[in-house]
Enzyme design. Structure first.
Site, PDB file in Angstrom:
ATOM      1  CD  GLU A  65      -2.386   0.902   5.017  1.00  0.00           C
ATOM      2  OE1 GLU A  65      -1.561   0.299   4.325  1.00  0.00           O
ATOM      3  OE2 GLU A  65      -2.756   0.497   6.121  1.00  0.00           O
ATOM      4  CG  ASN A  69       1.159   3.743   4.263  1.00  0.00           C
ATOM      5  OD1 ASN A  69       1.310   2.829   3.459  1.00  0.00           O
ATOM      6  ND2 ASN A  69       0.831   3.532   5.525  1.00  0.00           N
ATOM      7  CB  THR A  97      -0.923   0.059   1.239  1.00  0.00           C
ATOM      8  OG1 THR A  97      -0.140   0.096   2.431  1.00  0.00           O
ATOM      9  CG2 THR A  97      -1.880  -1.118   1.275  1.00  0.00           C
TER      10      THR A  97
HETATM   11  N1  RBF Z   1      -6.617  -3.785   8.515  1.00  0.00           N
HETATM   12  C1  RBF Z   1      -7.455  -4.188   9.495  1.00  0.00           C
HETATM   13  O1  RBF Z   1      -7.016  -4.352  10.640  1.00  0.00           O
HETATM   14  N2  RBF Z   1      -8.787  -4.414   9.250  1.00  0.00           N
HETATM   15  C2  RBF Z   1      -9.341  -4.272   8.017  1.00  0.00           C
HETATM   16  O2  RBF Z   1     -10.543  -4.478   7.841  1.00  0.00           O
HETATM   17  C3  RBF Z   1      -8.474  -3.877   6.933  1.00  0.00           C
HETATM   18  N3  RBF Z   1      -8.936  -3.753   5.675  1.00  0.00           N
HETATM   19  C4  RBF Z   1      -8.104  -3.382   4.668  1.00  0.00           C
HETATM   20  C5  RBF Z   1      -8.583  -3.302   3.358  1.00  0.00           C
HETATM   21  C6  RBF Z   1      -7.727  -2.950   2.309  1.00  0.00           C
HETATM   22  C7  RBF Z   1      -8.280  -2.875   0.914  1.00  0.00           C
HETATM   23  C8  RBF Z   1      -6.362  -2.672   2.576  1.00  0.00           C
HETATM   24  C9  RBF Z   1      -5.433  -2.290   1.461  1.00  0.00           C
HETATM   25  C10 RBF Z   1      -5.880  -2.764   3.857  1.00  0.00           C
HETATM   26  C11 RBF Z   1      -6.730  -3.123   4.925  1.00  0.00           C
HETATM   27  N4  RBF Z   1      -6.262  -3.231   6.237  1.00  0.00           N
HETATM   28  C12 RBF Z   1      -7.099  -3.626   7.245  1.00  0.00           C
HETATM   29  C13 RBF Z   1      -4.962  -2.660   6.579  1.00  0.00           C
HETATM   30  C14 RBF Z   1      -3.807  -3.608   6.637  1.00  0.00           C
HETATM   31  O3  RBF Z   1      -3.737  -4.101   7.929  1.00  0.00           O
HETATM   32  C15 RBF Z   1      -2.573  -2.754   6.275  1.00  0.00           C
HETATM   33  O4  RBF Z   1      -2.609  -2.434   4.912  1.00  0.00           O
HETATM   34  C16 RBF Z   1      -1.266  -3.422   6.597  1.00  0.00           C
HETATM   35  O5  RBF Z   1      -1.163  -3.635   7.959  1.00  0.00           O
HETATM   36  C17 RBF Z   1      -0.083  -2.555   6.140  1.00  0.00           C
HETATM   37  O6  RBF Z   1      -0.037  -1.337   6.817  1.00  0.00           O
HETATM   38 MG    MG Z   2       1.904   0.803   3.081  1.00  0.00          MG
END
Ligand code: RBF
Ligand code: MG
Length: 202
Positions: free
Chosen positions: A137, A57, A55
């Protein structure tokens, strides 16, 4: 256009989840929300390394105030990356590791890296990882050959997919992100959303 028919019923072969929101035929207020050019900074280094879902940020302070009012969750839109003319630099990440900021030097127009591309966004505190602060992100739906910390991007948010959730396993989180990606691809191919790609281009 007929608002009583959300376009999600057209999404075939996909298990809709109980927490998915109905998506209208075209963006309804507060969408579209468009940003100015903002910096791409390094996050926690987990997206790519741990989840296999990199991702970009962006700093919340550089975003329009409306974004701060949105519920924590998952959104879709388009983004366009710009290179920044600076030399490669090593930057200390908050976990003490160093990351290379290449400012998008290795991005290639020929590879489509600089096109307006579909994105799925997470606005949240990542409960699975217990973050203290909100992060924004973007996962760009495109095959990049290089990373691009230090480059800039401009994006829009066109709609909402689901609330942010806590997960008991990494696999469950990855599985839901993959469903978010499929929903995003499908929805952005519809006329009511696809036209916002050109608007970002202009
Ligand atoms: N992290 C969560 O803890 N819960 C979520 O529901 C969640 N949904 C996400 C959905 C998408 C499309 C993306 C790209 C990330 C999501 N994340 C979520 C964040 C994820 O934990 C994070 O991208 C990584 O930890 C990297 O920082
Ligand atoms: Mg990132």
């Amino acid at each position: 256009m007929n608002l009583s028919k959300p376009i999600k019923h057209l999404i075939k072969n996909m298990a809709l989840r109980p927490f998915d929101f109905p998506i209208p035929d075209y963006p309804l207020p507060p969408y579209p929300i468009s940003t100015e050019l903002c910096d791409i900074i390094c996050g926690f280094g987990r997206g790519s390394a741990e989840l296999g879902i990199p991702t970009a940020n962006v700093p919340i302070e550089q975003l329009p105030a409306e974004i701060n009012d949105l519920d924590l969750g998952v959104y879709f839109g388009f983004a366009k990356i710009n290179k920044v003319d600076k030399s490669v630099l090593m930057v200390d990440r908050n976990d003490g590791r160093q990351v290379q900021y290449n400012f998008g030097k290795f991005l290639s127009a020929k590879n489509g890296d600089l096109d307006t591309l579909p994105v799925v966004l997470s606005i949240g505190k990542n409960p699975f990882y217990d973050n203290k602060f909100k992060t924004v992100e973007l996962h760009v739906l495109h095959k990049f050959s290089h990373d691009f910390y230090g480059a800039k991007l401009k994006f829009n948010i066109l709609g909402y997919i689901r609330p942010e959730l806590d997960y008991t396993t990494k696999e469950a989180l990855i599985n839901d992100i993959n469903i978010d990606i499929e929903i995003t691809k499908k929805v952005l191919s519809y006329e009511g959303y696809a036209k916002y790609k050109d608007i970002l281009n202009a």
